[in-house]
Enzyme design. Structure first.
Site, PDB file in Angstrom:
ATOM      1  NE  ARG A 107      24.288  11.868 -16.991  1.00  0.00           N
ATOM      2  CZ  ARG A 107      24.397  10.526 -16.673  1.00  0.00           C
ATOM      3  NH1 ARG A 107      25.330   9.791 -17.236  1.00  0.00           N
ATOM      4  NH2 ARG A 107      23.632  10.026 -15.805  1.00  0.00           N
ATOM      5  CB  CYS A 137      29.998   6.367 -13.857  1.00  0.00           C
ATOM      6  SG  CYS A 137      29.369   4.358 -13.982  1.00  0.00           S
TER       7      CYS A 137
END
Length: 280
Positions: free
Chosen positions: A182, A237
């Protein structure tokens, strides 16, 4: 003894009947938001309450403005912690179903933000507790309300504006806590834009966690050594949850508690003017 990062199953079990210990089950699945509550209802540590990541540990989502798990309002947190019976004498033990600690770390961070230091995450989660032969129950604990006195430390937070300014100034070590794919902009199935914030380095939250839980603090001291050598560490995050786990690990390692960009990637990308990069 006060526990401020992790607590081992044996230590937790020895305090199972301690009136000043409060166990909170934070089990949650991003794929099924009802899963954690269902697992709690089936079996949990005796006396444990349940904290829902979406309903309890996150605030109101405003489309196009907030992250997927925005921080709760301060007033709401004070009310929640009071309803749970947390005061200055209570040792909170947060745990997840597995050793991942995702939502348990979020609760740990929220309590630290609110000024409550006596909070620890159960190493290995419910899995380690069960493997050690300690009891579970499906009995629900009655709420015992107390007055939670908060002292919020907003110095633990970094805003999108601060992060953008730090990129331009080059005076902050920004750490992306998502999985490496990601971070690189590959296999993005959660957020509508792939990639990461410029200058950020990749330190996946689960890179140094095994089925049994965390290792010795020295492992994480080494893991974050280069980043802390640069100073001014900020973790982020996808939505501010798994980054709390890296914050927890860094404190466990002996580093000063770093800042959290709580809005994280899902907030960052709500403004197309904010820069985005891809690649490892």
């Amino acid at each position: 003894m006060n526990y401020t990062t992790f607590i081992q199953p044996k230590e937790a079990a020895e305090n199972l009947n301690n009136p000043n210990f409060l166990f909170i089950d934070c089990s949650y699945s991003l794929a099924d938001k009802n899963w954690g509550a269902t697992e709690y209802e089936k079996a949990h540590i005796p006396g444990a309450l349940y904290a829902d990541l979406h309903d309890d540990l996150s605030g109101e989502i405003i489309a196009g403005k907030t992250s997927r798990h925005p921080l709760p309002q301060k007033e709401a947190l004070v009310k929640l912690f009071s309803n749970w019976g947390i005061d200055k004498n209570v040792q909170v033990v947060a745990y997840d179903a597995t050793a991942g600690f995702m939502a348990a770390a979020r609760l740990w961070w929220l309590l630290r933000w609110a000024g409550h230091e006596n909070v620890a995450v159960l190493n290995g989660g419910k899995g380690a507790w069960t493997a050690a032969g300690y009891p579970l129950t499906n009995a629900v604990r009655s709420l015992q309300q107390k007055d939670f006195v908060a002292s919020f430390n907003d110095n633990l937070l970094a805003s999108a504006t601060e992060v953008l300014a730090s990129i331009e100034a080059g005076n902050t070590c920004l750490i992306d806590s998502r999985t490496a794919d990601r971070y690189a902009g590959q296999n993005e199935t959660i957020d509508p834009v792939a990639g990461h914030i410029p200058t950020a380095v990749s330190k996946p939250f689960n890179a140094k966690i095994g089925a049994e839980g965390v290792a010795e603090p020295s492992v994480y001291k080494e893991h974050f050594k280069d980043e802390y050598a640069k100073g001014n560490v900020v973790f982020y995050c996808g939505s501010g949850v798994t980054a709390a786990y890296n914050v927890l690990l860094s404190v466990y390692a002996g580093y000063p508690i770093p800042k959290l960009y709580a809005g994280s990637w899902s907030e960052w990308i709500t403004d197309a003017a904010r820069p985005v990069v891809t690649g490892a």
